[in-house]
Design a protein around this motif. Structure first.
Motif, PDB file in Angstrom:
ATOM      1  N   ALA A  93       0.828  -1.206   0.000  1.00 43.51           N
ATOM      2  CA  ALA A  93       0.000   0.000   0.000  1.00 43.51           C
ATOM      3  C   ALA A  93       0.862   1.256   0.000  1.00 43.51           C
ATOM      4  N   ALA A  94       1.940   1.246   0.780  1.00 45.11           N
ATOM      5  CA  ALA A  94       2.837   2.397   0.828  1.00 45.11           C
ATOM      6  C   ALA A  94       3.493   2.638  -0.530  1.00 45.11           C
ATOM      7  N   TYR A  95       3.896   1.544  -1.189  1.00 45.71           N
ATOM      8  CA  TYR A  95       4.503   1.668  -2.517  1.00 45.71           C
ATOM      9  C   TYR A  95       3.494   2.217  -3.527  1.00 45.71           C
ATOM     10  N   ILE A  96       2.287   1.695  -3.493  1.00 45.75           N
ATOM     11  CA  ILE A  96       1.239   2.137  -4.412  1.00 45.75           C
ATOM     12  C   ILE A  96       0.928   3.615  -4.196  1.00 45.75           C
ATOM     13  N   ALA A  97       0.831   4.039  -2.932  1.00 43.21           N
ATOM     14  CA  ALA A  97       0.543   5.439  -2.629  1.00 43.21           C
ATOM     15  C   ALA A  97       1.679   6.351  -3.100  1.00 43.21           C
ATOM     16  N   GLU A  98       2.930   5.933  -2.871  1.00 41.28           N
ATOM     17  CA  GLU A  98       4.061   6.764  -3.285  1.00 41.28           C
ATOM     18  C   GLU A  98       4.171   6.828  -4.802  1.00 41.28           C
ATOM     19  N   LEU A  99       3.895   5.722  -5.476  1.00 41.29           N
ATOM     20  CA  LEU A  99       3.928   5.712  -6.939  1.00 41.29           C
ATOM     21  C   LEU A  99       2.887   6.674  -7.497  1.00 41.29           C
ATOM     22  N   LEU A 100       1.691   6.637  -6.943  1.00 38.69           N
ATOM     23  CA  LEU A 100       0.632   7.554  -7.379  1.00 38.69           C
ATOM     24  C   LEU A 100       1.039   9.007  -7.129  1.00 38.69           C
ATOM     25  N   ASP A 101       1.615   9.248  -5.963  1.00 41.35           N
ATOM     26  CA  ASP A 101       2.041  10.594  -5.609  1.00 41.35           C
ATOM     27  C   ASP A 101       3.065  11.129  -6.603  1.00 41.35           C
ATOM     28  N   ARG A 102       4.028  10.297  -6.972  1.00 38.03           N
ATOM     29  CA  ARG A 102       5.117  10.746  -7.834  1.00 38.03           C
ATOM     30  C   ARG A 102       4.699  10.916  -9.300  1.00 38.03           C
ATOM     31  N   LYS A 221       6.702  -8.867 -13.223  1.00 39.04           N
ATOM     32  CA  LYS A 221       7.459  -7.880 -12.451  1.00 39.04           C
ATOM     33  C   LYS A 221       8.658  -7.370 -13.246  1.00 39.04           C
ATOM     34  N   ARG A 222       9.358  -8.277 -13.905  1.00 34.59           N
ATOM     35  CA  ARG A 222      10.554  -7.884 -14.651  1.00 34.59           C
ATOM     36  C   ARG A 222      10.206  -6.928 -15.787  1.00 34.59           C
ATOM     37  N   VAL A 223       9.126  -7.205 -16.504  1.00 30.42           N
ATOM     38  CA  VAL A 223       8.730  -6.352 -17.624  1.00 30.42           C
ATOM     39  C   VAL A 223       8.278  -4.981 -17.128  1.00 30.42           C
ATOM     40  N   ILE A 224       7.381  -4.954 -16.152  1.00 34.62           N
ATOM     41  CA  ILE A 224       6.836  -3.682 -15.673  1.00 34.62           C
ATOM     42  C   ILE A 224       7.929  -2.820 -15.052  1.00 34.62           C
ATOM     43  N   ARG A 225       8.747  -3.422 -14.185  1.00 35.23           N
ATOM     44  CA  ARG A 225       9.813  -2.656 -13.558  1.00 35.23           C
ATOM     45  C   ARG A 225      10.856  -2.234 -14.591  1.00 35.23           C
ATOM     46  N   HIS A 231      12.305   4.355 -18.291  1.00 35.52           N
ATOM     47  CA  HIS A 231      11.659   5.567 -18.794  1.00 35.52           C
ATOM     48  C   HIS A 231      11.274   6.576 -17.716  1.00 35.52           C
ATOM     49  N   LEU A 232      11.337   6.179 -16.457  1.00 33.21           N
ATOM     50  CA  LEU A 232      10.951   7.090 -15.376  1.00 33.21           C
ATOM     51  C   LEU A 232      12.117   7.275 -14.406  1.00 33.21           C
ATOM     52  N   ASP A 233      12.318   8.486 -13.988  1.00 31.01           N
ATOM     53  CA  ASP A 233      13.373   8.780 -13.010  1.00 31.01           C
ATOM     54  C   ASP A 233      12.750   8.738 -11.613  1.00 31.01           C
ATOM     55  N   LEU A 234      12.531   7.521 -11.127  1.00 31.69           N
ATOM     56  CA  LEU A 234      11.890   7.344  -9.827  1.00 31.69           C
ATOM     57  C   LEU A 234      12.814   6.559  -8.902  1.00 31.69           C
ATOM     58  N   ARG A 235      12.974   7.075  -7.717  1.00 30.21           N
ATOM     59  CA  ARG A 235      13.681   6.348  -6.662  1.00 30.21           C
ATOM     60  C   ARG A 235      12.775   6.359  -5.442  1.00 30.21           C
ATOM     61  N   LEU A 236      12.029   5.306  -5.286  1.00 31.34           N
ATOM     62  CA  LEU A 236      11.004   5.253  -4.254  1.00 31.34           C
ATOM     63  C   LEU A 236      11.509   4.501  -3.022  1.00 31.34           C
ATOM     64  N   LYS A 237      11.463   5.155  -1.870  1.00 30.74           N
ATOM     65  CA  LYS A 237      11.868   4.497  -0.639  1.00 30.74           C
ATOM     66  C   LYS A 237      10.987   3.283  -0.350  1.00 30.74           C
ATOM     67  N   SER A 238       9.719   3.415  -0.660  1.00 40.01           N
ATOM     68  CA  SER A 238       8.784   2.318  -0.392  1.00 40.01           C
ATOM     69  C   SER A 238       9.094   1.101  -1.252  1.00 40.01           C
ATOM     70  N   ARG A 239       9.590   1.318  -2.461  1.00 39.64           N
ATOM     71  CA  ARG A 239       9.941   0.189  -3.331  1.00 39.64           C
ATOM     72  C   ARG A 239      11.154  -0.551  -2.771  1.00 39.64           C
ATOM     73  N   PHE A 241      12.056  -0.796   0.334  1.00 33.24           N
ATOM     74  CA  PHE A 241      11.620  -1.570   1.500  1.00 33.24           C
ATOM     75  C   PHE A 241      10.815  -2.785   1.066  1.00 33.24           C
ATOM     76  N   LEU A 242       9.937  -2.607   0.072  1.00 31.30           N
ATOM     77  CA  LEU A 242       9.112  -3.708  -0.403  1.00 31.30           C
ATOM     78  C   LEU A 242       9.977  -4.821  -0.984  1.00 31.30           C
ATOM     79  N   GLU A 243      10.984  -4.465  -1.757  1.00 24.47           N
ATOM     80  CA  GLU A 243      11.850  -5.484  -2.343  1.00 24.47           C
ATOM     81  C   GLU A 243      12.658  -6.206  -1.278  1.00 24.47           C
ATOM     82  N   GLN A 244      13.065  -5.486  -0.240  1.00 26.88           N
ATOM     83  CA  GLN A 244      13.756  -6.122   0.874  1.00 26.88           C
ATOM     84  C   GLN A 244      12.827  -7.114   1.579  1.00 26.88           C
ATOM     85  N   LEU A 245      11.589  -6.718   1.770  1.00 30.12           N
ATOM     86  CA  LEU A 245      10.607  -7.593   2.409  1.00 30.12           C
ATOM     87  C   LEU A 245      10.349  -8.823   1.554  1.00 30.12           C
ATOM     88  N   GLU A 246      10.252  -8.649   0.245  1.00 25.77           N
ATOM     89  CA  GLU A 246      10.028  -9.784  -0.653  1.00 25.77           C
ATOM     90  C   GLU A 246      11.189 -10.771  -0.584  1.00 25.77           C
TER      91      GLU A 246
END
Length: 257
Positions: A93-102, A221-225, A231-239, A241-246
Motif C-alpha cells: 500500500a505504501a509503494y502504491i501510494a508513493e507511486l501515485l504521488d510521484r 514484475k521484470r517487464v513492468i519494472r 523511462h521514469l526517473d523514480l527512486r522510491l523508498k517504499s519500493r 523496503f518492499l523489495e527487501q521484504l520480498e
C-alpha cells in the motif's frame, strides 16, 4: 471558504512540533496538500483522519489565494484496519501510494485514478493477492505516465506474429523477425504478455479469483519494472523496503525440494 472533499491520505509529513502536512488524493480535485494543525497531539480530532491510507471526507478551510488549505475536520469512511495489520499489505500500500504521488500533478482531477486507488486498498484490506494487485496498479500507472507497452502487435513492424519477446527500448512486443533489433529483449511466455494486455484494459472492480504461476509473476514484475526503470526517473523508498521484504519472505519459504 469551507470545502468538502472525499479523499485518501497518500502522504503525511510532520510539520513543526504538533502539525502535519497531509497529501490527499481526492475524487473531486486529484492530489492536493492540506495543513492539519495540531494533528500530532494524541487528543487531536485530526489525529486519526490524518493517518496514512485513511479514506474519508475532509472539510477544509481554503483561503482566497493559492495557499495550502487548513484541515478543519474529517469523517473517516474506512481506515483499512486489516490491511494495516499485515506488514506485507502495508508495504504494498505504501509503494502504491508513493507511486501515485510521484506520477500525478497537483489539482488535476482524475476520478478513475481515485477509484482505482480506493478499490486496490479495499482488496488489500480483504486479503486479495497483494503482488497481483500491485502489478495491475503499476500497469495502469504506466498508462498515466505515457509509457505503456505496445501489446497488441509487434511494436516495430506492426505484424502479429508469435512467439513474442518484450523490448523495453522498442516499447513493447517484438515478433521473431524484429527481435534482433534488441538483443536485450525479454523472453516471455504468451501468458505473460496476454496478462499484461488484460491489465491495461481491465476494470479492477470486476476482479475475481486469480491464479498466476510463479514464473509468470516473475516475468510480469521484470517487464513492468523494466519499463519504469528505463523511462521514469523514480527512486522510491517504499519500493526499496518492499523489495527487501520480498527477499526476506522468499528466504523464509521452505525449500520445495
Amino acid at each position: 471558504m469551507l470545502v468538502k472533499w472525499e479523499g485518501i491520505v497518500i502522504r503525511s509529513v510532520d510539520y513543526g512540533e504538533s502539525s502535519k502536512v497531509v497529501t490527499l488524493f481526492t475524487r473531486e480535485n486529484g492530489k492536493l496538500g492540506v495543513m492539519a494543525r495540531g494533528a500530532k497531539k494524541t487528543k487531536s480530532r485530526l489525529a486519526a483522519v490524518s493517518q496514512l491510507f485513511s479514506h474519508g471526507y475532509f472539510l477544509c478551510k481554503a483561503g482566497p489565494g493559492a495557499g495550502m488549505p487548513d484541515l478543519s475536520q474529517g469523517d473517516i469512511l474506512d481506515s483499512f484496519r486489516d490491511m494495516r495489520q499485515s506488514l506485507t499489505a502495508t508495504a504494498y500500500a505504501a509503494y502504491i501510494a508513493e507511486l501515485l504521488d510521484r506520477l500525478t500533478h497537483e489539482r488535476e482531477p482524475n476520478p478513475f485514478l481515485f477509484q482505482l486507488l480506493l478499490q486496490t486498498f479495499r482488496y488489500l484490506d480483504e486479503g486479495v493477492d497483494p503482488e497481483i494487485l500491485c502489478r495491475i496498479f503499476e500497469t495502469k500507472m504506466l498508462i498515466v505516465a505515457g509509457i505503456s507497452p505496445q501489446l497488441s502487435a509487434c511494436a516495430n513492424c506492426g505484424q502479429q506474429r508469435e512467439p513474442y519477446a518484450i523490448s523495453v527500448s522498442q516499447g513493447g512486443l517484438l515478433c521473431p523477425s524484429c527481435q534482433p533489433f534488441d538483443p536485450y529483449a525479454l523472453a516471455v511466455t504468451p501468458s505473460t504478455w496476454k496478462l499484461l494486455r488484460l491489465f491495461q484494459v481491465f476494470d479492477l472492480e470486476r476482479l475475481g479469483e486469480i491464479e498466476v504461476k510463479p514464473a509468470t509473476r516473475s516475468q510480469l514484475k521484470r517487464v513492468i519494472r523494466g519499463f519504469m526503470d528505463e523511462h521514469l526517473d523514480l527512486r522510491l523508498k517504499s519500493r526499496a523496503f518492499l523489495e527487501q521484504l520480498e527477499r526476506m519472505e522468499r528466504m523464509a519459504q521452505p525449500d520445495s525440494d
